[in-house]
Scaffold this active site. Structure first.
Site, PDB file in Angstrom:
ATOM      1  N   ASN A 100       9.739  13.962 -18.952  1.00 34.22           N
ATOM      2  CA  ASN A 100      10.484  13.630 -17.383  1.00 34.22           C
ATOM      3  C   ASN A 100       9.731  14.333 -16.447  1.00 34.22           C
ATOM      4  O   ASN A 100       8.343  14.126 -16.212  1.00 34.22           O
ATOM      5  CB  ASN A 100      11.945  13.996 -17.514  1.00 34.22           C
ATOM      6  CG  ASN A 100      12.439  15.229 -17.655  1.00 34.22           C
ATOM      7  OD1 ASN A 100      12.532  15.770 -18.999  1.00 34.22           O
ATOM      8  ND2 ASN A 100      12.804  16.144 -16.994  1.00 34.22           N
ATOM      9  N   ASP A 101      10.156  15.201 -15.407  1.00 37.51           N
ATOM     10  CA  ASP A 101       9.663  15.592 -14.108  1.00 37.51           C
ATOM     11  C   ASP A 101       8.036  15.929 -14.308  1.00 37.51           C
ATOM     12  O   ASP A 101       7.850  16.653 -15.187  1.00 37.51           O
ATOM     13  CB  ASP A 101      10.080  16.863 -13.585  1.00 37.51           C
ATOM     14  CG  ASP A 101      11.791  16.690 -13.760  1.00 37.51           C
ATOM     15  OD1 ASP A 101      12.297  15.703 -13.987  1.00 37.51           O
ATOM     16  OD2 ASP A 101      12.343  17.609 -13.216  1.00 37.51           O
TER      17      ASP A 101
HETATM   18  C1  FRU Z   1      15.149  17.036 -12.918  1.00 36.30           C
HETATM   19  C2  FRU Z   1      15.559  18.073 -13.880  1.00 36.30           C
HETATM   20  C3  FRU Z   1      15.437  19.418 -13.282  1.00 36.30           C
HETATM   21  C4  FRU Z   1      15.264  20.302 -14.708  1.00 36.30           C
HETATM   22  C5  FRU Z   1      14.610  19.338 -15.463  1.00 36.30           C
HETATM   23  C6  FRU Z   1      14.842  19.532 -16.755  1.00 36.30           C
HETATM   24  O1  FRU Z   1      15.019  15.726 -13.239  1.00 36.30           O
HETATM   25  O2  FRU Z   1      16.991  17.810 -14.234  1.00 36.30           O
HETATM   26  O3  FRU Z   1      16.398  19.637 -12.428  1.00 36.30           O
HETATM   27  O4  FRU Z   1      14.566  21.538 -14.340  1.00 36.30           O
HETATM   28  O5  FRU Z   1      14.929  18.003 -15.151  1.00 36.30           O
HETATM   29  O6  FRU Z   1      14.165  18.908 -17.664  1.00 36.30           O
END
Ligand code: FRU
Length: 446
Positions: A20-21
């Site tokens: 993800n991020d």
């Molecule tokens: C955003 C999020 C962040 C967190 C991360 C966990 O997409 O929820 O707030 O740090 O992903 O994977």
């Protein structure tokens, strides 16, 4: 027919597993480093690691070993930031501790450092519960983003007021280990239940952040979780935050948790969305990052364009009807006095993703683009597979269409609309119908 080795050609993925991020976007020793939330053992979110890639041209990425992994200190290494400080590369991330769940969960900010930009040593929690004023919850305190001003380290962190909603907090430090609470930047609750991934770029005067579970405001943002920006200025010394209205950062289905490189006005986001199925799971990977986007402020407005390295293959005048076979790469269309525009891309038989000018606005339709993607959104556009973007009529319209195996990122006059699509691998029809005084198509290979 599915090819298990099918991957995007120039978008960052984990290779296998879940991402993800984007995290810690930084230039160090002449190379661009991108880290990302990574779970290599499955195509679902799991104990978070930091995956790591580097590039010298923002286009060809090389995978490096995982930079941060869960251990006795961290049940997960959540999102965060990177900064070059006193010759070393520092990462600040959210140390997630489950502690049995509920109110016992802890999200606190920890650091790690590296001399070579490859191997990182963890140094423990530096913004802990004692540093967080008691009216904010240590269960929802995450996603630090560091910037340096006058030799002082500043850090924005997303937080939640106890019995309240999302806030953005500012901390400062002179040495990376001792942090002082400065202020609650806006001093009021967010629309969404929690803020995530705040970022501030002083040079651009740009603040970006996400809101979780924010009810849509008309057709302004329909995704259940949205990324916004505000233009303005944060004075870290006086705590004065002067920002304009919040605007949507990307009008598409799949864009979240964007971050801007330190010292380079280039942004990368997550090209997916929470709470949706990701059909590429069957190929052994889920999640990818957007192409890097160059950010500029033009006439007081944010202007985004793709920042990947590409070469021109051909250029054609295409006003009227035009057909081509294009599956990946970048198409740039420059139109003078554009009156009508209808594009079907990744077309095969009756499937295609469509991008059209309709009743004075841009409409993207992925409802018949291939495999179905279902989210939790129940508004009419989401159910119909549609996203819209304002059209500002001008003498010249500049459109970039960035296509890779599973995505299309559309840029029109600096605004962006990004979405995943899962068509057949050989769907390559590109059919365009335009009405303009002049219309030029340039095709670039990445
Ligand atoms: C955003 C999020 C962040 C967190 C991360 C966990 O997409 O929820 O707030 O740090 O992903 O994977």
């Amino acid at each position: 027919m599915s090819d298990l080795n099918l991957r995007p050609k120039f978008h960052i993925t984990g290779g296998k597993g879940w991402i993800n991020d984007p995290n810690g976007l930084v230039k160090f020793n002449g190379e661009y480093h991108v880290f990302f939330q990574y779970y290599l053992h499955n195509v679902y979110w799991g104990p978070m690691h930091w995956g790591h890639v580097v590039s010298s041209d923002l286009t060809n990425w090389k995978h490096l070993p995982v930079a941060l992994a869960p251990d006795e200190q961290d049940d997960g290494c959540f999102s965060g930031t990177a900064v070059v400080w006193k010759g070393k590369l520092w990462l600040m991330y959210t140390s997630f501790k489950e502690n049995g769940g509920g109110d016992n969960v802890r999200q606190l900010q920890a650091v790690a450092s590296s001399e070579d930009g490859v191997n990182f040593t963890k140094h423990g929690i530096v913004i802990g519960e004692k540093d967080l004023p008691s009216e904010y919850s240590p269960c929802d305190f995450r996603d630090p983003k560091i910037f340096i001003e006058d030799d002082v380290l500043y850090c924005l962190v997303a937080a939640r007021k106890i019995n309240g909603r999302g806030r953005i907090l500012l901390f400062s430090s002179k040495d990376m280990f001792n942090w002082k609470f400065e202020c609650d930047v806006f001093g009021s609750d967010s629309g969404g239940i929690m803020i995530e991934c705040p970022d501030y770029n002083k040079g651009l005067g740009l603040l970006t952040y996400c809101e979780q579970f924010q009810p849509a405001q008309g057709s302004k943002h329909l995704n259940i979780h949205s990324t916004f920006y505000r233009l303005g200025k944060l004075d870290c010394k006086t705590h004065k935050a002067e920002f304009g209205e919040s605007e949507i950062l990307d009008y598409g289905f799949d864009f979240y948790a964007a971050q801007i490189f330190k010292d380079t006005p280039v942004m990368i986001g997550w090209l997916n969305m929470w709470d949706r199925n990701i059909p590429s799971e069957k190929y052994g990977f889920a999640g990818m990052l957007t192409v890097p986007r160059k950010l500029e402020i033009k006439d007081g407005k944010l202007w985004q364009t793709p920042a990947v390295y590409s070469t021109l293959l051909y250029e054609k005048a295409v006003n009227g009807n035009y057909k081509d076979s294009i599956k990946t790469g970048i198409v740039k269309i420059t139109a003078e006095n554009l009156k009508a525009f209808k594009l079907s891309l990744r077309k095969k038989n009756s499937t295609s993703a469509d991008f059209c000018l309709k009743n004075g606005e841009w409409v993207f339709d992925r409802s018949h683009s291939g495999e179905e993607i279902k989210g939790k959104e129940v508004d009419a556009d989401s159910l119909a597979g549609i996203r819209r973007m304002p059209f500002e009529k001008g003498e010249k319209t500049e459109i970039y269409i960035v296509m890779d195996e599973f995505s299309v990122e559309l840029f029109v006059d600096g605004k962006a609309l990004s979405s995943t699509i899962y068509p057949d691998a050989d769907a390559d029809g590109f059919e365009l119908e335009t009405e303009a005084d002049k219309c030029i198509l340039q095709r670039f290979e990445v």
